[in-house]
Design a protein around this motif. Structure first.
Motif, short mmCIF file in Angstrom:
data_model
loop_
_atom_site.label_atom_id
_atom_site.label_comp_id
_atom_site.label_asym_id
_atom_site.label_seq_id
_atom_site.Cartn_x
_atom_site.Cartn_y
_atom_site.Cartn_z
N SER B 301 -1.70 -7.48 36.93
CA SER B 301 -0.98 -6.75 38.34
C SER B 301 -1.92 -5.84 37.72
O SER B 301 -1.27 -3.92 37.51
CB SER B 301 0.36 -6.34 38.18
OG SER B 301 0.77 -6.29 36.98
N ASP B 305 0.87 -2.88 44.33
CA ASP B 305 1.75 -3.59 45.05
C ASP B 305 2.00 -4.60 44.41
O ASP B 305 2.27 -5.70 44.44
CB ASP B 305 0.75 -2.88 46.74
CG ASP B 305 -0.82 -3.85 46.47
OD1 ASP B 305 -1.42 -3.18 45.49
OD2 ASP B 305 -1.03 -4.34 47.28
N LEU B 306 0.72 -5.07 43.85
CA LEU B 306 0.84 -6.15 43.17
C LEU B 306 2.10 -6.47 41.82
O LEU B 306 2.47 -7.27 41.62
CB LEU B 306 -0.84 -6.90 42.30
CG LEU B 306 -1.36 -6.42 43.95
CD1 LEU B 306 -2.98 -7.18 42.70
CD2 LEU B 306 -1.69 -7.91 44.54
N ASP B 309 4.72 -6.50 44.08
CA ASP B 309 4.39 -8.65 44.96
C ASP B 309 4.87 -9.39 43.84
O ASP B 309 5.43 -10.86 43.75
CB ASP B 309 3.12 -8.64 45.66
CG ASP B 309 3.25 -7.59 47.12
OD1 ASP B 309 4.04 -7.23 47.78
OD2 ASP B 309 2.12 -8.06 47.27
N TRP B 310 4.67 -8.97 43.14
CA TRP B 310 4.17 -10.22 41.90
C TRP B 310 5.04 -10.29 40.96
O TRP B 310 4.76 -11.33 40.28
CB TRP B 310 2.88 -10.60 40.96
CG TRP B 310 1.03 -10.99 42.18
CD1 TRP B 310 1.84 -11.26 44.06
CD2 TRP B 310 0.13 -10.66 42.34
NE1 TRP B 310 0.45 -11.56 43.82
CE2 TRP B 310 -0.16 -11.62 42.18
CE3 TRP B 310 -0.63 -10.83 40.84
CZ2 TRP B 310 -2.04 -11.08 43.53
CZ3 TRP B 310 -2.06 -10.83 40.12
CH2 TRP B 310 -2.94 -11.29 41.85
#
Lengths: 412, 412
Positions: B301, B305-306, B309-310
């Protein structure tokens, strides 16, 4: 004196994990002075082994440098090895014994008899003064040949080399040197294409192959053919013309670094979905400083259920084609591109071994997928090597595929 | 055959900063078989220089091993050097040419004429099969003497040495040799704790430090003090007692391998969430064959933002504490554990440099999180070194944290 052989004496240099820094340092200094190093050796504290290496070194090169083994203790055997190799007697320099004794006593140390061994030298040798310690070195110079013996302590060795050896080598201009890197090719196919250029204009070419691709090293000495820099550049221009898009670096830059620069230039981003490489592609990309501007992130979907959950690979595709298939590699590439909102998505799935291979899908079979806005391309690799090598070669192939796609030089 | 000389061929090995790992590895393997290495040399791709070194090596030792310079290209000169040194003719083995051609064509490559050079050998030599590549090695055995020539590619060289050379060395009473690996400690603190044991019972101890932790090498020769094995084992027992849970391997096993074995023993699984290491932890874990039974997968990541999201890292945590913070490391660990349905989740976030550091959060600051069913633990690292070293040390620290958590030896 354009060619040298280096010998480092010391049994400790033969232990696992030990690196001899003296011959490394001397190589760099000699190269900078336009002198090639033909070999460097580490040898145990044994006069016979030292003498044998010295004899072969003197057959091969006019300049021989030896470091270490000239202290006062019983395992310091270099003096004896040199005397044997050259068929000279060792003789004790009485004046030097007095100097050593005075140096010791001035520092408040008792002078022990064994210390007098440091005043032994092969007949005819000149002393090399040691500005940083008590042990002198020595050298034997004859018409166009030089043998110099220096201590193993790096600081002393370096100071004595600079002050007393280098000035006698009459150095000329430095070597010119270039490292070219080539992707997606075998060593022999590269060689076939450029072999007739080897040695042109007096430029030496060496070809190397590793898990990270093919390298060509170009080197020119100062000499008859003119300045070495322009000679190397002329050869480089011809190699660039022939190798075309396969040549990705002319300054030794890594493939991941080239990919990163291209992405940054075009303002594009990439993300990775890896199975058999387990994160190595992400690791290679993020080894480059500043990767955060063009690398978004990735997933390691080692388990099949995570390929579905994280990358939207259809369970039907996995069931029908298997995890190692073109369909799954492309679905991984598309899935990671979409999920990370990147311009490029790379998918890798394969069998790195040692287990897991079948007749139909052997160890070394790898599928790569590369998705962008326009299309998804696929490449199949059939690699040889052990688990580590298959994984490295896979990462290299994926980077090369990406590079060509970005550059628009990918054959369809 | 108690004494050996090693020669690595390749002009690239003479360049500054290059280390020949083949002769290092062979030294360790020969020592373990009770054979002393008298010298190791790196020599350029020049048949005359190779031949001169070989002649002196054979004068000095009954066993000579040569690596590199047996590929298909023009600068592969080892075959010629060996033939010259021994006064033998090179001859082409027609049957071997057919085998090479078949191996190439089976992989879909065109067989080029230059490849046939790999079927040349000095008259009387036996081929050494290469299980991992196309280039065979060869050996010349006479009464109590052996010369073996192996490829320079490390994986191939090692496999061929183990399968075809080592069994012919008729090893006698071996040296006793142990490699101990220690996690989570500095070299000087380990040395302080065990230094008084160096040399006890005639056992040599060498301490080494690298990006992957601290190693202690214990060596004993057969001789006066009794069997070397029991002497090393006695010293080992005392070191185990003193080093306790910091000692993770007494057979040179890697930290990732130890972690994998422990997970497999306990039937547990792990998943990874990496930021600054970019996939290196996943890559280290999946370097172990069979990792799929205990490694579920991971995410890199790299973008914030990931991480949201993840991994379900709260935007508020990122805004308030920053991406490099204990809170985010722990949230990453918990997020990857939940999303991958693993027993353990590891989170890594840090500043690897060279840019991105501030006074408050300097380059080298790394936060690790480790989540399991019971709790989430956090560790802060402040590392020194360049980007590569900081990343390696981070992976090592994360593996060590996981090892201690699995073993129940983690200090609170």
């Amino acid at each position: 004196m354009r060619r040298a052989m280096l010998i480092a004496v010391g049994s400790e240099l033969l232990r696992f994990g030990r690196v001899d820094t003296n011959t490394q340092w001397l190589s760099a200094r000699l190269n900078a002075a336009g002198i090639e190093v033909a070999a460097r050796s580490m040898v145990e504290d044994d006069a016979g082994a030292i003498a044998a290496l010295l004899r072969s070194a003197r057959e091969q090169a006019p300049l021989v440098l030896v470091t270490g083994g000239i202290g006062p203790t019983d395992d310091d055997r270099t003096r004896e090895g040199v005397a044997r190799a050259l068929g000279l007697e060792l003789e004790r320099d009485r004046a030097r014994v007095s100097l050593l004794r005075a140096a010791f006593e001035a520092r408040g140390y008792r002078f022990r008899d064994v210390q007098a061994r440091q005043a032994d030298r092969p007949r005819g040798a000149e002393w090399i003064p040691n500005p940083l310690g008590t042990a002198p070195g020595f050298l034997l110079a004859e018409d166009r040949r030089l043998l110099a013996v220096l201590p193993g302590v790096p600081a002393e060795m370096r100071a004595m080399f600079e002050a007393s050896v280098l000035p006698r080598l009459a150095p000329g201009a430095p070597l010119a040197y270039r490292v070219l890197r080539i992707g997606g090719r075998t060593e022999s196919s590269v060689e076939e294409q450029v072999q007739d250029l080897y040695g042109r204009d007096g430029v030496d070419v060496t070809i190397l192959s590793g898990g990270d691709g093919i390298e060509l090293h170009l080197r020119a000495h100062p000499g008859a053919g003119g300045e070495p820099g322009p000679r190397v550049d002329r050869l480089l221009a011809e190699m660039e013309r022939r190798l075309g898009a396969d040549l990705y670096s002319v300054d030794g830059g890594s493939l991941a670094g080239v990919v990163g620069s291209r992405l940054a230039e075009h303002g594009r981003t990439v993300a990775t979905a890896e199975s058999c490489t387990g994160g190595m592609l992400g690791a290679a990309l993020t080894a480059e400083p500043g990767a955060s501007t063009w690398y978004r992130g990735g997933v390691v979907s080692y388990s099949d259920d995570l390929k579905q959950d994280w990358l939207d690979v259809e369970p039907e595709a996995l069931a029908r084609h298997g995890a190692v298939s073109p369909e799954v590699a492309c679905a991984m590439a598309e899935g990671i591109r979409r999920r990370s909102r990147s311009d490029y998505g790379v998918g890798i799935t394969g069998i790195a071994g040692p287990g897991g291979g079948t007749a139909e899908k052997p160890v070394g079979l790898v599928h790569l997928g590369l998705a962008d806005r326009e299309a998804t391309v696929h490449r199949e690799l059939r690699l040889i090597g052990d688990r580590g090598l298959i994984r490295r070669r896979t990462v290299n192939a994926a980077l090369d595929l990406l590079r060509r796609r970005i550059d628009g030089t990918l054959a369809p």
